[in-house]
Design a protein around this motif. Structure first.
Motif, PDB file in Angstrom:
ATOM      1  N   LYS A 113       0.818  -1.212   0.000  1.00 20.63           N
ATOM      2  CA  LYS A 113       0.000   0.000   0.000  1.00 20.63           C
ATOM      3  C   LYS A 113       0.853   1.263   0.000  1.00 20.63           C
ATOM      4  CE  LYS A 113      -2.297  -1.442   3.585  1.00 20.63           C
ATOM      5  NZ  LYS A 113      -3.246  -2.021   4.546  1.00 20.63           N
ATOM      6  N   LYS A 114       0.336   2.289  -0.679  1.00 16.81           N
ATOM      7  CA  LYS A 114       0.959   3.614  -0.652  1.00 16.81           C
ATOM      8  C   LYS A 114      -0.145   4.671  -0.689  1.00 16.81           C
ATOM      9  CE  LYS A 114       5.469   2.836  -2.895  1.00 16.81           C
ATOM     10  NZ  LYS A 114       6.365   3.671  -2.099  1.00 16.81           N
ATOM     11  N   VAL A 115       0.080   5.755   0.025  1.00 14.19           N
ATOM     12  CA  VAL A 115      -0.869   6.875   0.043  1.00 14.19           C
ATOM     13  C   VAL A 115      -0.091   8.159  -0.206  1.00 14.19           C
ATOM     14  CG1 VAL A 115      -2.414   8.265   1.499  1.00 14.19           C
ATOM     15  CG2 VAL A 115      -2.502   5.771   1.641  1.00 14.19           C
ATOM     16  N   TYR A 116      -0.630   9.024  -1.073  1.00 15.73           N
ATOM     17  CA  TYR A 116      -0.035  10.353  -1.161  1.00 15.73           C
ATOM     18  C   TYR A 116      -1.129  11.403  -1.031  1.00 15.73           C
ATOM     19  CZ  TYR A 116      -1.125  10.245  -6.272  1.00 15.73           C
ATOM     20  OH  TYR A 116      -1.726  10.152  -7.495  1.00 15.73           O
ATOM     21  N   ILE A 117      -0.799  12.474  -0.313  1.00 16.15           N
ATOM     22  CA  ILE A 117      -1.739  13.573  -0.054  1.00 16.15           C
ATOM     23  C   ILE A 117      -1.128  14.839  -0.657  1.00 16.15           C
ATOM     24  CG2 ILE A 117      -2.903  14.951   1.728  1.00 16.15           C
ATOM     25  CD1 ILE A 117      -2.609  12.504   3.611  1.00 16.15           C
ATOM     26  N   ILE A 118      -1.894  15.531  -1.498  1.00 13.93           N
ATOM     27  CA  ILE A 118      -1.414  16.775  -2.112  1.00 13.93           C
ATOM     28  C   ILE A 118      -2.242  17.926  -1.552  1.00 13.93           C
ATOM     29  CG2 ILE A 118      -1.032  18.049  -4.249  1.00 13.93           C
ATOM     30  CD1 ILE A 118      -0.722  15.425  -5.704  1.00 13.93           C
ATOM     31  N   ALA A 119      -1.630  18.694  -0.650  1.00 10.08           N
ATOM     32  CA  ALA A 119      -2.314  19.848  -0.051  1.00 10.08           C
ATOM     33  C   ALA A 119      -2.211  21.039  -0.996  1.00 10.08           C
ATOM     34  CB  ALA A 119      -1.674  20.179   1.296  1.00 10.08           C
ATOM     35  N   GLY A 120      -3.311  21.811  -1.115  1.00 14.35           N
ATOM     36  CA  GLY A 120      -3.297  22.949  -2.043  1.00 14.35           C
ATOM     37  C   GLY A 120      -3.149  22.497  -3.469  1.00 14.35           C
ATOM     38  N   ALA A 121      -3.895  21.444  -3.835  1.00 11.02           N
ATOM     39  CA  ALA A 121      -3.762  20.851  -5.177  1.00 11.02           C
ATOM     40  C   ALA A 121      -4.054  21.853  -6.291  1.00 11.02           C
ATOM     41  CB  ALA A 121      -4.685  19.637  -5.301  1.00 11.02           C
ATOM     42  N   ASP A 122      -4.860  22.874  -5.987  1.00 10.73           N
ATOM     43  CA  ASP A 122      -5.176  23.899  -6.995  1.00 10.73           C
ATOM     44  C   ASP A 122      -3.956  24.780  -7.297  1.00 10.73           C
ATOM     45  OD1 ASP A 122      -5.651  26.497  -5.008  1.00 10.73           O
ATOM     46  OD2 ASP A 122      -6.282  24.601  -4.126  1.00 10.73           O
ATOM     47  N   LYS A 123      -2.914  24.665  -6.479  1.00 10.72           N
ATOM     48  CA  LYS A 123      -1.713  25.497  -6.673  1.00 10.72           C
ATOM     49  C   LYS A 123      -0.649  24.797  -7.534  1.00 10.72           C
ATOM     50  CE  LYS A 123      -2.280  28.323  -2.524  1.00 10.72           C
ATOM     51  NZ  LYS A 123      -3.602  27.855  -2.143  1.00 10.72           N
ATOM     52  N   MET A 124      -1.009  23.684  -8.137  1.00  4.59           N
ATOM     53  CA  MET A 124      -0.066  23.019  -9.049  1.00  4.59           C
ATOM     54  C   MET A 124       0.155  23.881 -10.291  1.00  4.59           C
ATOM     55  SD  MET A 124      -0.984  18.942  -9.044  1.00  4.59           S
ATOM     56  CE  MET A 124      -2.772  19.121  -9.072  1.00  4.59           C
ATOM     57  N   THR A 125       1.415  23.949 -10.749  1.00  3.58           N
ATOM     58  CA  THR A 125       1.670  24.608 -12.030  1.00  3.58           C
ATOM     59  C   THR A 125       1.054  23.734 -13.124  1.00  3.58           C
ATOM     60  OG1 THR A 125       3.739  23.423 -12.375  1.00  3.58           O
ATOM     61  CG2 THR A 125       3.873  25.536 -11.185  1.00  3.58           C
ATOM     62  N   HIS A 140      -1.360   2.871  -9.755  1.00  4.59           N
ATOM     63  CA  HIS A 140      -0.765   1.621  -9.279  1.00  4.59           C
ATOM     64  C   HIS A 140      -1.757   0.925  -8.363  1.00  4.59           C
ATOM     65  CE1 HIS A 140       3.458   3.617  -9.786  1.00  4.59           C
ATOM     66  NE2 HIS A 140       2.943   3.224 -10.930  1.00  4.59           N
ATOM     67  N   ALA A 141      -1.741  -0.365  -8.359  1.00  4.68           N
ATOM     68  CA  ALA A 141      -2.626  -1.115  -7.452  1.00  4.68           C
ATOM     69  C   ALA A 141      -2.289  -0.741  -6.013  1.00  4.68           C
ATOM     70  CB  ALA A 141      -2.423  -2.610  -7.671  1.00  4.68           C
ATOM     71  N   GLU A 142      -3.323  -0.625  -5.203  1.00  6.65           N
ATOM     72  CA  GLU A 142      -3.195  -0.312  -3.774  1.00  6.65           C
ATOM     73  C   GLU A 142      -2.540   1.042  -3.494  1.00  6.65           C
ATOM     74  OE1 GLU A 142      -2.948  -3.368  -0.770  1.00  6.65           O
ATOM     75  OE2 GLU A 142      -2.213  -4.762  -2.295  1.00  6.65           O
ATOM     76  N   THR A 143      -2.636   1.948  -4.471  1.00  6.50           N
ATOM     77  CA  THR A 143      -2.193   3.324  -4.249  1.00  6.50           C
ATOM     78  C   THR A 143      -3.422   4.212  -4.106  1.00  6.50           C
ATOM     79  OG1 THR A 143      -0.118   3.125  -5.451  1.00  6.50           O
ATOM     80  CG2 THR A 143      -1.067   5.315  -5.325  1.00  6.50           C
ATOM     81  N   THR A 144      -3.429   5.039  -3.076  1.00  9.27           N
ATOM     82  CA  THR A 144      -4.549   5.967  -2.847  1.00  9.27           C
ATOM     83  C   THR A 144      -4.032   7.393  -2.898  1.00  9.27           C
ATOM     84  OG1 THR A 144      -5.596   4.332  -1.406  1.00  9.27           O
ATOM     85  CG2 THR A 144      -6.443   6.585  -1.302  1.00  9.27           C
ATOM     86  N   ALA A 145      -4.623   8.205  -3.767  1.00  7.59           N
ATOM     87  CA  ALA A 145      -4.275   9.625  -3.874  1.00  7.59           C
ATOM     88  C   ALA A 145      -5.353  10.446  -3.184  1.00  7.59           C
ATOM     89  CB  ALA A 145      -4.169  10.027  -5.344  1.00  7.59           C
ATOM     90  N   ILE A 146      -4.939  11.440  -2.415  1.00  9.71           N
ATOM     91  CA  ILE A 146      -5.892  12.338  -1.762  1.00  9.71           C
ATOM     92  C   ILE A 146      -5.457  13.766  -2.079  1.00  9.71           C
ATOM     93  CG2 ILE A 146      -6.981  13.046   0.410  1.00  9.71           C
ATOM     94  CD1 ILE A 146      -6.016  10.281   1.555  1.00  9.71           C
ATOM     95  N   LEU A 147      -6.245  14.472  -2.879  1.00 18.25           N
ATOM     96  CA  LEU A 147      -5.947  15.861  -3.228  1.00 18.25           C
ATOM     97  C   LEU A 147      -6.816  16.770  -2.358  1.00 18.25           C
ATOM     98  CD1 LEU A 147      -4.964  14.149  -5.660  1.00 18.25           C
ATOM     99  CD2 LEU A 147      -5.660  16.030  -7.151  1.00 18.25           C
ATOM    100  N   LEU A 148      -6.254  17.855  -1.873  1.00 18.54           N
ATOM    101  CA  LEU A 148      -6.992  18.793  -1.021  1.00 18.54           C
ATOM    102  C   LEU A 148      -7.047  20.155  -1.701  1.00 18.54           C
ATOM    103  CD1 LEU A 148      -5.082  18.078   2.359  1.00 18.54           C
ATOM    104  CD2 LEU A 148      -6.964  16.754   1.379  1.00 18.54           C
ATOM    105  N   THR A 149      -8.227  20.776  -1.710  1.00 17.54           N
ATOM    106  CA  THR A 149      -8.327  22.112  -2.320  1.00 17.54           C
ATOM    107  C   THR A 149      -9.426  22.947  -1.675  1.00 17.54           C
ATOM    108  OG1 THR A 149      -8.637  23.354  -4.381  1.00 17.54           O
ATOM    109  CG2 THR A 149      -9.915  21.338  -4.150  1.00 17.54           C
ATOM    110  N   GLU A 150      -9.164  24.257  -1.640  1.00 17.58           N
ATOM    111  CA  GLU A 150     -10.199  25.233  -1.242  1.00 17.58           C
ATOM    112  C   GLU A 150     -10.764  25.916  -2.479  1.00 17.58           C
ATOM    113  OE1 GLU A 150      -8.320  27.915   1.543  1.00 17.58           O
ATOM    114  OE2 GLU A 150      -7.331  26.225   2.506  1.00 17.58           O
ATOM    115  N   GLN A 151     -10.170  25.629  -3.647  1.00 20.57           N
ATOM    116  CA  GLN A 151     -10.551  26.312  -4.892  1.00 20.57           C
ATOM    117  C   GLN A 151     -10.838  25.284  -5.984  1.00 20.57           C
ATOM    118  OE1 GLN A 151     -10.722  29.668  -5.072  1.00 20.57           O
ATOM    119  NE2 GLN A 151      -9.865  30.097  -3.057  1.00 20.57           N
TER     120      GLN A 151
END
Length: 335
Positions: A113-125, A140-151
């Motif tokens: 398992k792997k998890v990645y969290i991207i805070a302020g995802a709306d601020k990506m170039t 990838h199997a068993e990978t969880t992405a969590i993006l966070l945004t206020e916009q």
């Protein structure tokens, strides 16, 4: 803010139910987008979800124990299979997403398992967002992405289409008041702060801000001048308001305070004392309420709302305030 599933249940019950069901049925999406205002528990929910996936002694299928080595490492930000990305300066750069991809091309250090969290995802170039898009298209199997945004509106539609969007509702003012009082804020001040902002941290900052203390006094002073004559009102604007509310955002905050003051007067006339937020000024407000009509107060509130609209349309703040006070005094009958 929510540090446990029980606290998340209190402030975001719909989110909790959705995550619980997904975990119970082992049907987590490969990518989530948590969207909502600042201070609504998005980051905390992301961390709790990561803990629920790695916890060694869960209390239930979905409730992390918070005591095991995995829970503690995730809290400390040093679990090898849980990665948090935050803006580097004002934006999230392409190299940050590439580093993440390189990390995830390796086998999980301790499990699959792997998890990645991207805070302020709306601020990506644009380049970073395009790199992430490739990553989301071939999960990838068993990978969880969590993006966070206020916009949410700033996110690429192609990224939105590949994520399960989870909306975090604004906190209720009652909940914000409770949390402020728990943090030691004066119960007479907490209701006003909770109306000024939905964000607990911002409310706490305001509570100790000398500028905000002075702002409340100036708004009351302006309202008192409004009850007299146009000359006194213009003097109050020149000597107090314009010196204190210099920036557009500051003026907007001043208009919010004026609106809340007028609303309090209406509540007092209706006998709804529990709704009043200028609790430190109850006696003065009661006198003001007796000397105005509900029709007049309603008209004045409409004038303030119109002024806020003009402010957001970039009208000159000095001209705007001069027009507003004249409008608020038109046909004024304080009896």
């Amino acid at each position: 803010m929510a540090q446990s599933w029980e606290q998340l249940q209190e402030i975001q019950p719909v989110v909790l139910k959705m995550l619980k069901n997904s975990l119970n049925k082992n049907r987590l999406a490969h990518a989530y987008l948590f969207e909502g205002m600042k201070g609504t528990g998005k980051r905390e929910a992301g961390m709790l979800l990561a803990k629920s996936l790695f916890c060694l002694q869960p209390q239930d299928v979905y409730v992390p124990c918070e005591q095991c080595v995995n829970c503690k490492r995730i809290s400390a930000g040093n679990h090898p299979d849980v990665h948090m990305i935050e803006p580097d300066g004002l934006s999230i750069k392409k190299h940050q997403i590439q580093q993440l991809q390189e990390e995830f091309s390796k086998t999980g250090v301790e499990s699959k398992k792997k998890v990645y969290i991207i805070a302020g995802a709306d601020k990506m170039t644009v380049n970073a967002a395009n790199s992430l898009l490739k990553f989301l298209e071939e999960p990838h199997a068993e990978t969880t992405a969590i993006l966070l945004t206020e916009q949410l509106q700033q996110m690429l539609p192609t990224i939105l289409s590949r994520c399960q969007i989870v909306t975090f509702k604004p906190l209720s003012p009652i909940r914000v008041v409770e949390q402020l009082v728990e943090r030691g804020i004066d119960p007479l001040l907490a209701p006003l702060l909770a109306q000024m902002t939905n964000n607990l941290e911002e409310a706490l900052a305001l509570s100790g801000d000398d500028w905000f203390v002075q702002a409340r006094k100036i708004v009351l002073k302006l309202y008192e001048a409004l009850r007299k004559n146009p000359l006194e009102t213009m003097v109050a604007l020149q000597e107090s308001w314009f010196l204190h509310f210099k920036e557009k955002e500051q003026c907007d905050r001043g208009l919010d305070l004026l609106l809340l003051l007028l609303r309090d007067l209406l509540y007092i006339q209706l006998g709804k004392w529990k709704q009043v937020v200028f609790l430190n000024e109850k006696q003065r407000l009661e006198m003001f309420a007796l000397q105005s009509s509900s029709k007049r107060l309603t008209e004045q509130m409409s004038a303030v709302l119109e002024a806020k609209r003009k402010l957001h349309a970039n009208m000159n703040t000095q001209l705007l305030m001069e027009q507003l006070v004249l409008k608020m005094q038109e046909g004024s009958t304080f009896v």
